[in-house]
Design a protein around this motif. Sequence first.
Motif, PDB file in Angstrom:
ATOM      1  N   LEU A   2       0.844  -1.191   0.000  1.00 17.38           N
ATOM      2  CA  LEU A   2       0.000   0.000   0.000  1.00 17.38           C
ATOM      3  C   LEU A   2       0.878   1.238   0.000  1.00 17.38           C
ATOM      4  N   THR A   3       0.633   2.128  -0.977  1.00 18.54           N
ATOM      5  CA  THR A   3       1.400   3.363  -1.081  1.00 18.54           C
ATOM      6  C   THR A   3       0.713   4.459  -0.277  1.00 18.54           C
ATOM      7  N   ALA A   4       1.398   4.990   0.723  1.00 19.35           N
ATOM      8  CA  ALA A   4       0.808   5.997   1.600  1.00 19.35           C
ATOM      9  C   ALA A   4       1.223   7.396   1.173  1.00 19.35           C
ATOM     10  N   THR A   5       0.274   8.317   1.163  1.00 16.50           N
ATOM     11  CA  THR A   5       0.542   9.721   0.919  1.00 16.50           C
ATOM     12  C   THR A   5      -0.131  10.519   2.016  1.00 16.50           C
ATOM     13  N   LEU A 115      -2.469   0.716  -4.795  1.00 12.69           N
ATOM     14  CA  LEU A 115      -1.636  -0.482  -4.783  1.00 12.69           C
ATOM     15  C   LEU A 115      -0.950  -0.594  -6.142  1.00 12.69           C
ATOM     16  N   PRO A 116       0.144  -1.336  -6.217  1.00 12.58           N
ATOM     17  CA  PRO A 116       0.835  -1.466  -7.509  1.00 12.58           C
ATOM     18  C   PRO A 116      -0.109  -1.947  -8.604  1.00 12.58           C
ATOM     19  N   GLY A 117      -0.271  -1.138  -9.605  1.00 13.28           N
ATOM     20  CA  GLY A 117      -1.081  -1.522 -10.752  1.00 13.28           C
ATOM     21  C   GLY A 117      -2.503  -1.014 -10.745  1.00 13.28           C
ATOM     22  N   LEU A 122     -12.394  -0.479  -6.842  1.00  7.52           N
ATOM     23  CA  LEU A 122     -12.375  -0.483  -8.294  1.00  7.52           C
ATOM     24  C   LEU A 122     -13.603   0.167  -8.903  1.00  7.52           C
ATOM     25  N   VAL A 123     -14.768  -0.019  -8.269  1.00  9.22           N
ATOM     26  CA  VAL A 123     -16.038   0.468  -8.826  1.00  9.22           C
ATOM     27  C   VAL A 123     -16.661   1.472  -7.867  1.00  9.22           C
ATOM     28  N   VAL A 340     -16.001  -5.794   0.940  1.00 13.09           N
ATOM     29  CA  VAL A 340     -16.211  -5.781  -0.510  1.00 13.09           C
ATOM     30  C   VAL A 340     -16.138  -4.357  -1.051  1.00 13.09           C
ATOM     31  N   ALA A 341     -16.710  -3.410  -0.320  1.00  7.06           N
ATOM     32  CA  ALA A 341     -16.701  -2.011  -0.770  1.00  7.06           C
ATOM     33  C   ALA A 341     -15.281  -1.457  -0.845  1.00  7.06           C
ATOM     34  N   LEU A 342     -14.436  -1.820   0.111  1.00  5.45           N
ATOM     35  CA  LEU A 342     -13.062  -1.308   0.137  1.00  5.45           C
ATOM     36  C   LEU A 342     -12.197  -1.908  -0.963  1.00  5.45           C
ATOM     37  N   THR A 343     -12.576  -3.067  -1.453  1.00  5.21           N
ATOM     38  CA  THR A 343     -11.763  -3.735  -2.479  1.00  5.21           C
ATOM     39  C   THR A 343     -12.398  -3.599  -3.862  1.00  5.21           C
TER      40      THR A 343
END
Length: 358
Positions: A2-5, A115-117, A122-123, A340-343
């Motif tokens: 996970l890339t944090a900003t 995340l990488p990629g 997603l939706v 499910v919502a988070l992914t």
Amino acid sequence: MLTATTDMLPDLLRLLAVPALGWAAWRDVRTRRLPNRLWAPLVAIGVLALAIDTSGHLPMTTVEDRLFFVRVGVSVLVLPPLAYGLWWIGGFGGADAKALMTLAVLFPTYPVFYLPGDAYPLVATSLGVFSMTILTNAVVVGLAYPLYLGVRNALHGDISPIMFVGRRTDVAALTHEHGRLFETTEGFTRHGLDVDALRMYLRWRGTSLSALRTDPETCRDPASVGVTNDPTDGAVDAATATDTDAATDTDAATDTDADTDAATDTDAATDTDADTDAATDTDYDDPWAAERFLDEIEGSAYGTTPEDLREGLRVVTTRETVWLSPGVPFIVPVFLGLVVALTYGDLVFGLLRAVGAV
């Protein structure tokens, strides 16, 4: 990884809700009790994260800034009253309502995790209110449970009009179950005795389900009730001496198909006994001391009436198995809906988009 900003800090704080709700779902399934102290820290995290997000949209100079406040308003002004209303009409429990109210503060808008990629979720919906996505996901996940029950019951040979909403359970195991009886001596009902109320009654009169089933004739006589005890709140983990006796009955019970089939035959054979029990009840002014029980305890024993209690006692003392509502807390599909919502994102919106409806 996970890339944090810096912009992701509020969303990373919100992720603390995932293990908290996971624990809450597990505990609610096991005990049907959640401590109120669970929600305040999560609301505090939500307020802190929302304050950080809000600071990034002030002053409101862009359309995106205005949309942010509209989405926050929809989340915190629509979902909590909706949750309260559903609780008030009995749609689900208090803990379920508190979970939705908490999520309305924690997740008013869509989070973003890189995340990488790809970026997750997603939706996303056009509305952009993440708490509503969690709710709709929970409803979709919850609809799968009746299908599971139907398939499970069919595989066990338990074909019934209520096979999609209930499951057959050994009476001896009721002291460690949750839910509500789907049966009376006359047939099926949606308003049978709550198993928590049954545990309260057994603890109040200082007996076990085994003793009640062994000598129902004596137990039906209100004079057989002497000194009474604290009924507790009916929770499984509110251990008493009588529960220990009942636990022995549970250990003796088995879940094999053969036992279930044999028990079903026994149930059919006991219908006449149940009719006899109903007639015998008229021999007493207060059969089973049901009115005395409800008069002495604090509260209503989950809405139980004297006749509800008597009917339930007639059922559990004359049957080997009963149909029971599983009573799965809504917080379980809420937790799964959050994951499910988070992914993935919004299940309904994704389906509508897949068929070209949006």
